[in-house]
Enzyme design. Structure first.
Site, PDB file in Angstrom:
ATOM      1  CE  LYS A 201      -0.442  -9.049   3.746  1.00  7.68           C
ATOM      2  NZ  LYS A 201      -1.590  -8.284   4.268  1.00  7.68           N
TER       3      LYS A 201
ATOM      4  CD  GLU B 133      -8.781  -1.756   6.852  1.00  6.72           C
ATOM      5  OE1 GLU B 133      -9.668  -2.342   6.209  1.00  6.72           O
ATOM      6  OE2 GLU B 133      -7.601  -1.683   6.460  1.00  6.72           O
TER       7      GLU B 133
HETATM    8  N1  PSU Z   1      -4.005  -5.273   2.316  1.00 11.66           N
HETATM    9  C1  PSU Z   1      -3.626  -5.895   3.452  1.00 11.66           C
HETATM   10  N2  PSU Z   1      -4.558  -6.217   4.389  1.00 11.66           N
HETATM   11  C2  PSU Z   1      -5.891  -5.904   4.227  1.00 11.66           C
HETATM   12  C3  PSU Z   1      -6.271  -5.212   3.028  1.00 11.66           C
HETATM   13  C4  PSU Z   1      -5.304  -4.929   2.116  1.00 11.66           C
HETATM   14  O1  PSU Z   1      -2.437  -6.183   3.595  1.00 11.66           O
HETATM   15  O2  PSU Z   1      -6.714  -6.214   5.093  1.00 11.66           O
HETATM   16  C5  PSU Z   1      -7.711  -4.820   2.835  1.00 11.66           C
HETATM   17  C6  PSU Z   1      -7.898  -3.331   3.167  1.00 11.66           C
HETATM   18  O3  PSU Z   1      -9.179  -3.163   3.741  1.00 11.66           O
HETATM   19  C7  PSU Z   1      -7.845  -2.697   1.793  1.00 11.66           C
HETATM   20  C8  PSU Z   1      -8.538  -3.732   0.956  1.00 11.66           C
HETATM   21  O4  PSU Z   1      -8.497  -1.454   1.712  1.00 11.66           O
HETATM   22  O5  PSU Z   1      -8.067  -4.969   1.468  1.00 11.66           O
HETATM   23  C9  PSU Z   1      -8.216  -3.589  -0.514  1.00 11.66           C
HETATM   24  O6  PSU Z   1      -9.031  -4.428  -1.264  1.00 11.66           O
HETATM   25  P1  PSU Z   1      -9.057  -4.291  -2.855  1.00 11.66           P
HETATM   26  O7  PSU Z   1      -7.693  -4.737  -3.312  1.00 11.66           O
HETATM   27  O8  PSU Z   1     -10.151  -5.212  -3.284  1.00 11.66           O
HETATM   28  O9  PSU Z   1      -9.345  -2.867  -3.151  1.00 11.66           O
END
Ligand code: PSU
Ligand code: MN
Length: 304
Positions: free
Chosen positions: A159, A25
């Site tokens: 996390k 990604e």
């Molecule tokens: N969690 C992490 N590192 C990240 C992300 C999530 O520990 O870089 C990023 C990933 O790309 C994930 C996105 O798909 O954040 C999720 O964002 P949201 O909670 O806005 O859906």
């Protein structure tokens, strides 16, 4: 969807010959880590996947074109560009219409990988159900994608900025098998254990590949999550990281952070508060995932 995709020649050749490919990604580069470690890590991940005998395909959007695999210069452009949009499922049509640059999230990358016929995707952590969900209704679109899109995801769990038990409940409802690679405990990203069980511990990647293959043969749509804990030597003390996360969450509420800005805000704040120790752990766990993901992709490619 083919007219919207630019498949890198290295990836196209691997596709034509049925060689293993691993998707990566770009949100982790653009919004998950600071420069220059983000770009260094992105390059290293590609190198690890190649060394393990698979082909990396980092996915992102440049000037409204979906890139399946990128050149070194294209990859670099995600590292320092504050204009790059964070792209999940809902954002594709707009970013393509406006011919913008976009970094794909777990959900966004799964969608594009599926369009390109790539079966394995490596990341760090998944999005999930946020703490305080009853007030905010904040549930990452990653979870719906895991429910619907047939791409296996290798990650180090989630996390604890998220509500881990609710995230696992959602995945159960969504019909997503969560397999622990050499662990029976769902990992919590920086630490090896969340205290919540996975569906099944698997000590062999061939066993995991078999589950992925049978799920696909049964026509059951959606992902298989391969939860691969951070290596022992790189793990952080749970107490240290938990208190940092608590502080970051409080700060984000006070500042009224909402919507797609929440996760990047928390990630940035955690890196700052641990003076980079969390970043070191983050880099170590994604590299470990890249190695495991490449091995898994190789086994799956042999099965076909
Ligand atoms: N969690 C992490 N590192 C990240 C992300 C999530 O520990 O870089 C990023 C990933 O790309 C994930 C996105 O798909 O954040 C999720 O964002 P949201 O909670 O806005 O859906
Ligand atoms: Mn959200």
């Amino acid at each position: 969807m083919k007219p919207f995709l630019d498949v890198h020649p290295e990836v196209a050749a691997a596709q034509a010959e049925g060689r293993p490919i691993v998707a990566l990604e770009s949100t982790i580069i653009a919004h998950g880590m600071p420069y220059p470690q983000n770009i260094e890590t992105a390059r290293e991940l590609e190198a690890i996947i190649r060394a393990a005998g698979a082909v990396p395909a980092t996915i992102g959007i440049l000037k409204g074109r979906i890139k399946i695999g990128m050149s070194a210069e294209q990859l670099e452009s995600f590292g320092q560009n504050p204009q790059v949009e964070k792209v999940s499922r809902r954002d594709f049509p707009l970013v393509l219409a406006q011919k913008k640059d976009g970094a794909t999230t777990v959900a966004g990358t799964m969608i594009a990988a599926h369009w390109a016929g790539i079966k394995v995707f490596v990341t760090g952590g998944l999005g999930g159900v946020h703490r305080g969900v009853s007030e905010s209704w904040d549930i990452s679109a990653d979870l719906q994608e895991l429910m619907n899109t047939d791409v296996a995801v290798v990650c180090a769990g989630v996390k604890s900025i998220l509500d881990i038990p609710k995230t696992l409940e959602f995945l159960e409802t969504a019909g997503v098998p969560v397999l622990g690679y050499k662990t029976s405990d769902f990992p919590a990203f920086f630490s090896r254990s969340s205290g919540h069980p996975v569906l099944q511990r698997c000590d062999e990647l061939s066993g995991i590949a078999e589950v992925i293959r049978i799920k696909s043969q049964l026509g059951l749509r959606g992902s298989v999550v391969v939860a691969n804990p951070i290596p022992e030597a790189d793990a952080m003390a749970k107490d240290e990281i938990d208190s940092v996360i608590e502080e970051a969450l409080k700060q984000s509420q006070k500042e009224g952070i909402a919507g797609k800005a929440v996760t990047p805000y928390l990630l940035k704040s955690i890196v700052a508060k641990t003076e980079g120790r969390s970043l070191k752990a983050n880099i170590a766990l994604v590299k470990h995932n890249a190695k495991v993901g490449a091995q898994l992709a190789k086994i799956l490619a042999h099965m076909e």
